[in-house]
Design a protein around this motif. Structure first.
Motif, PDB file in Angstrom:
ATOM      1  N   THR A  51       0.862  -1.183   0.000  1.00 46.50           N
ATOM      2  CA  THR A  51       0.000   0.000   0.000  1.00 46.50           C
ATOM      3  C   THR A  51       0.897   1.230   0.000  1.00 46.50           C
ATOM      4  OG1 THR A  51      -0.134  -0.048   2.426  1.00 46.50           O
ATOM      5  CG2 THR A  51      -1.942  -1.078   1.214  1.00 46.50           C
ATOM      6  N   ARG A  52       0.373   2.344  -0.524  1.00 44.39           N
ATOM      7  CA  ARG A  52       1.175   3.575  -0.651  1.00 44.39           C
ATOM      8  C   ARG A  52       0.415   4.752  -0.066  1.00 44.39           C
ATOM      9  NH1 ARG A  52       4.590   6.822  -4.810  1.00 44.39           N
ATOM     10  NH2 ARG A  52       5.783   4.927  -5.132  1.00 44.39           N
ATOM     11  N   GLY A  53       1.125   5.598   0.670  1.00 45.11           N
ATOM     12  CA  GLY A  53       0.546   6.814   1.216  1.00 45.11           C
ATOM     13  C   GLY A  53       1.432   8.006   0.890  1.00 45.11           C
ATOM     14  N   VAL A  54       0.806   9.157   0.638  1.00 40.97           N
ATOM     15  CA  VAL A  54       1.551  10.366   0.270  1.00 40.97           C
ATOM     16  C   VAL A  54       0.989  11.560   1.032  1.00 40.97           C
ATOM     17  CG1 VAL A  54       2.146  11.949  -1.639  1.00 40.97           C
ATOM     18  CG2 VAL A  54       2.001   9.492  -2.072  1.00 40.97           C
ATOM     19  N   ILE A  55       1.859  12.461   1.467  1.00 38.48           N
ATOM     20  CA  ILE A  55       1.419  13.746   2.008  1.00 38.48           C
ATOM     21  C   ILE A  55       2.201  14.842   1.280  1.00 38.48           C
ATOM     22  CG2 ILE A  55       3.006  13.543   3.991  1.00 38.48           C
ATOM     23  CD1 ILE A  55       1.117  15.377   5.548  1.00 38.48           C
ATOM     24  N   GLU A  56       1.469  15.826   0.756  1.00 35.98           N
ATOM     25  CA  GLU A  56       2.086  16.932   0.008  1.00 35.98           C
ATOM     26  C   GLU A  56       2.385  18.099   0.943  1.00 35.98           C
ATOM     27  OE1 GLU A  56       2.887  16.937  -3.233  1.00 35.98           O
ATOM     28  OE2 GLU A  56       1.892  15.071  -3.857  1.00 35.98           O
ATOM     29  N   GLY A  57       3.468  18.817   0.645  1.00 37.14           N
ATOM     30  CA  GLY A  57       3.802  19.994   1.432  1.00 37.14           C
ATOM     31  C   GLY A  57       4.867  20.806   0.718  1.00 37.14           C
ATOM     32  N   ILE A  58       5.567  21.641   1.492  1.00 41.43           N
ATOM     33  CA  ILE A  58       6.693  22.402   0.934  1.00 41.43           C
ATOM     34  C   ILE A  58       7.856  22.329   1.926  1.00 41.43           C
ATOM     35  CG2 ILE A  58       5.266  24.006  -0.423  1.00 41.43           C
ATOM     36  CD1 ILE A  58       5.746  26.116   1.739  1.00 41.43           C
ATOM     37  N   ILE A  59       9.060  22.601   1.423  1.00 41.33           N
ATOM     38  CA  ILE A  59      10.225  22.649   2.304  1.00 41.33           C
ATOM     39  C   ILE A  59      10.262  24.023   2.963  1.00 41.33           C
ATOM     40  CG2 ILE A  59      12.737  22.502   2.454  1.00 41.33           C
ATOM     41  CD1 ILE A  59      11.304  19.820   1.811  1.00 41.33           C
ATOM     42  N   ASP A  60      10.273  24.033   4.286  1.00 39.40           N
ATOM     43  CA  ASP A  60      10.292  25.286   5.040  1.00 39.40           C
ATOM     44  C   ASP A  60      11.650  25.979   4.876  1.00 39.40           C
ATOM     45  OD1 ASP A  60       9.541  27.317   6.796  1.00 39.40           O
ATOM     46  OD2 ASP A  60       8.509  25.932   8.128  1.00 39.40           O
ATOM     47  N   TYR A  61      11.773  27.174   5.439  1.00 44.34           N
ATOM     48  CA  TYR A  61      13.020  27.938   5.343  1.00 44.34           C
ATOM     49  C   TYR A  61      13.948  27.689   6.527  1.00 44.34           C
ATOM     50  CZ  TYR A  61      10.723  30.375   1.531  1.00 44.34           C
ATOM     51  OH  TYR A  61      10.086  30.659   0.338  1.00 44.34           O
ATOM     52  N   ASP A  62      13.417  27.080   7.574  1.00 45.59           N
ATOM     53  CA  ASP A  62      14.199  26.798   8.782  1.00 45.59           C
ATOM     54  C   ASP A  62      13.800  25.433   9.344  1.00 45.59           C
ATOM     55  OD1 ASP A  62      15.514  29.473   9.254  1.00 45.59           O
ATOM     56  OD2 ASP A  62      13.404  30.078   9.281  1.00 45.59           O
ATOM     57  N   ILE A  63      14.611  24.918  10.251  1.00 48.82           N
ATOM     58  CA  ILE A  63      14.304  23.689  10.992  1.00 48.82           C
ATOM     59  C   ILE A  63      13.374  24.077  12.143  1.00 48.82           C
ATOM     60  CG2 ILE A  63      15.300  21.941  12.513  1.00 48.82           C
ATOM     61  CD1 ILE A  63      17.811  22.036  10.647  1.00 48.82           C
ATOM     62  N   LYS A  64      12.179  23.456  12.184  1.00 46.25           N
ATOM     63  CA  LYS A  64      11.189  23.842  13.198  1.00 46.25           C
ATOM     64  C   LYS A  64      10.513  22.618  13.811  1.00 46.25           C
ATOM     65  CE  LYS A  64       9.876  28.089  10.756  1.00 46.25           C
ATOM     66  NZ  LYS A  64       8.863  28.617   9.837  1.00 46.25           N
ATOM     67  N   GLY A  65      10.419  22.617  15.142  1.00 48.37           N
ATOM     68  CA  GLY A  65       9.677  21.565  15.835  1.00 48.37           C
ATOM     69  C   GLY A  65      10.558  20.440  16.343  1.00 48.37           C
ATOM     70  N   ASP A  66      10.116  19.818  17.442  1.00 49.45           N
ATOM     71  CA  ASP A  66      10.901  18.718  18.010  1.00 49.45           C
ATOM     72  C   ASP A  66      10.095  17.436  18.152  1.00 49.45           C
ATOM     73  OD1 ASP A  66       9.226  19.496  20.039  1.00 49.45           O
ATOM     74  OD2 ASP A  66      10.797  20.156  21.402  1.00 49.45           O
ATOM     75  N   GLN A  67       8.925  17.396  17.509  1.00 44.29           N
ATOM     76  CA  GLN A  67       8.160  16.145  17.438  1.00 44.29           C
ATOM     77  C   GLN A  67       8.652  15.376  16.207  1.00 44.29           C
ATOM     78  OE1 GLN A  67       5.601  15.212  19.640  1.00 44.29           O
ATOM     79  NE2 GLN A  67       6.118  17.033  20.823  1.00 44.29           N
ATOM     80  N   GLY A  68       8.252  14.128  16.080  1.00 47.78           N
ATOM     81  CA  GLY A  68       8.601  13.366  14.883  1.00 47.78           C
ATOM     82  C   GLY A  68      10.093  13.078  14.801  1.00 47.78           C
ATOM     83  N   PHE A  69      10.562  12.811  13.584  1.00 48.48           N
ATOM     84  CA  PHE A  69      11.963  12.451  13.380  1.00 48.48           C
ATOM     85  C   PHE A  69      12.298  12.652  11.913  1.00 48.48           C
ATOM     86  CE2 PHE A  69       9.229   8.790  12.950  1.00 48.48           C
ATOM     87  CZ  PHE A  69       9.673   8.151  11.804  1.00 48.48           C
ATOM     88  N   GLY A  70      13.539  12.390  11.544  1.00 41.59           N
ATOM     89  CA  GLY A  70      13.930  12.481  10.134  1.00 41.59           C
ATOM     90  C   GLY A  70      13.789  13.887   9.570  1.00 41.59           C
ATOM     91  N   TYR A  71      13.088  13.978   8.445  1.00 38.04           N
ATOM     92  CA  TYR A  71      12.939  15.259   7.751  1.00 38.04           C
ATOM     93  C   TYR A  71      11.714  16.056   8.224  1.00 38.04           C
ATOM     94  CZ  TYR A  71      16.426  13.310   4.551  1.00 38.04           C
ATOM     95  OH  TYR A  71      17.579  12.766   4.022  1.00 38.04           O
ATOM     96  N   ASP A  72      11.037  15.575   9.265  1.00 32.21           N
ATOM     97  CA  ASP A  72       9.842  16.273   9.765  1.00 32.21           C
ATOM     98  C   ASP A  72      10.062  17.763  10.050  1.00 32.21           C
ATOM     99  OD1 ASP A  72       8.030  14.161   9.612  1.00 32.21           O
ATOM    100  OD2 ASP A  72       8.481  13.418  11.610  1.00 32.21           O
ATOM    101  N   PRO A  73      11.221  18.172  10.624  1.00 25.03           N
ATOM    102  CA  PRO A  73      11.376  19.584  10.979  1.00 25.03           C
ATOM    103  C   PRO A  73      11.472  20.560   9.802  1.00 25.03           C
ATOM    104  CG  PRO A  73      12.858  18.206  12.283  1.00 25.03           C
ATOM    105  CD  PRO A  73      12.324  17.354  11.175  1.00 25.03           C
TER     106      PRO A  73
END
Length: 202
Positions: free
Chosen positions: A136-158
């Motif tokens: 199965t495949r899942g996708v979420i669309e977004g954009i690359i932010d200008y700064d590293i933000k947030g401390d939840q999640g992991f990997g490229y989440d910030p």
């Protein structure tokens, strides 16, 4: 009856997400570490599907158990959809993600918002000892932010910003992220496939 499935990962952050998403199913998920398996599968496929199936199949052949695996990554359109399937190895396999994230921010330094489009992709594969395979495949669309933000999640989440929610996936609550994320979507679809298949096997 609960079905025990080995999830082919050593990533604790990923295991936490997976358990939360599958907690209401009749599936018990154990990590490679919990199953006592120390086996590295070379991810040399050209697609997320190839890598996920290869990981699940090799661990299934090694253990004789039902195995689930995922291959996921970040596709940045300005970078010709890189790092893509090489997301975990981008900039070097042991390079910390704060450095990987900064590398991408540096490449997109002067790039305007409309050209910073990106997506997270996750493909889940489940392989049974009888050879039956689901993906199965899942996708979420977004954009690359200008700064590293947030401390939840992991990997490229910030650095992955979701305009609809006005925050990065590292600034979201785990419940919201699991509901809308690429992995959350792929796992929900897999849960339906497995519930149907395991129900028929009873």
């Amino acid at each position: 009856m609960k079905y025990k499935i080995i999830f082919a990962t050593k990533n604790e952050g990923k295991m936490k997400e997976i358990r939360m998403i599958l907690e209401d199913s009749n599936i018990e998920i154990v990590s490679l570490k919990e199953a006592g398996i120390d086996l590295d599968v070379e991810e040399d496929g050209l697609t997320f599907e190839e890598n996920a199936i290869k990981k699940a199949k090799e661990i299934m052949e090694h253990t004789g158990s039902i195995v689930m695996a995922d291959d996921s990554g970040l596709e940045v359109d300005y970078m010709d959809k890189k790092p893509g399937v090489y997301s975990a190895r981008y900039g070097g396999e042991d390079t910390p993600y704060n450095i990987k994230n900064q590398m991408i921010l540096d490449i997109l330094k002067d790039v305007p918002e409309e050209k910073r489009t990106a997506r997270f992709v996750s493909v889940i594969a489940t392989v049974f000892p009888d050879g039956k395979t689901f993906t199965t495949r899942g996708v979420i669309e977004g954009i690359i932010d200008y700064d590293i933000k947030g401390d939840q999640g992991f990997g490229y989440d910030p650095i992955f910003y979701v305009p609809e929610y006005n925050c990065t996936t590292a600034e979201m609550s785990p419940a919201l992220k699991n509901k809308i994320s690429h992995r959350g979507k792929a796992l929900e679809l897999m849960k339906k496939e497995l519930n149907k298949y395991l129900g028929e096997k009873k």
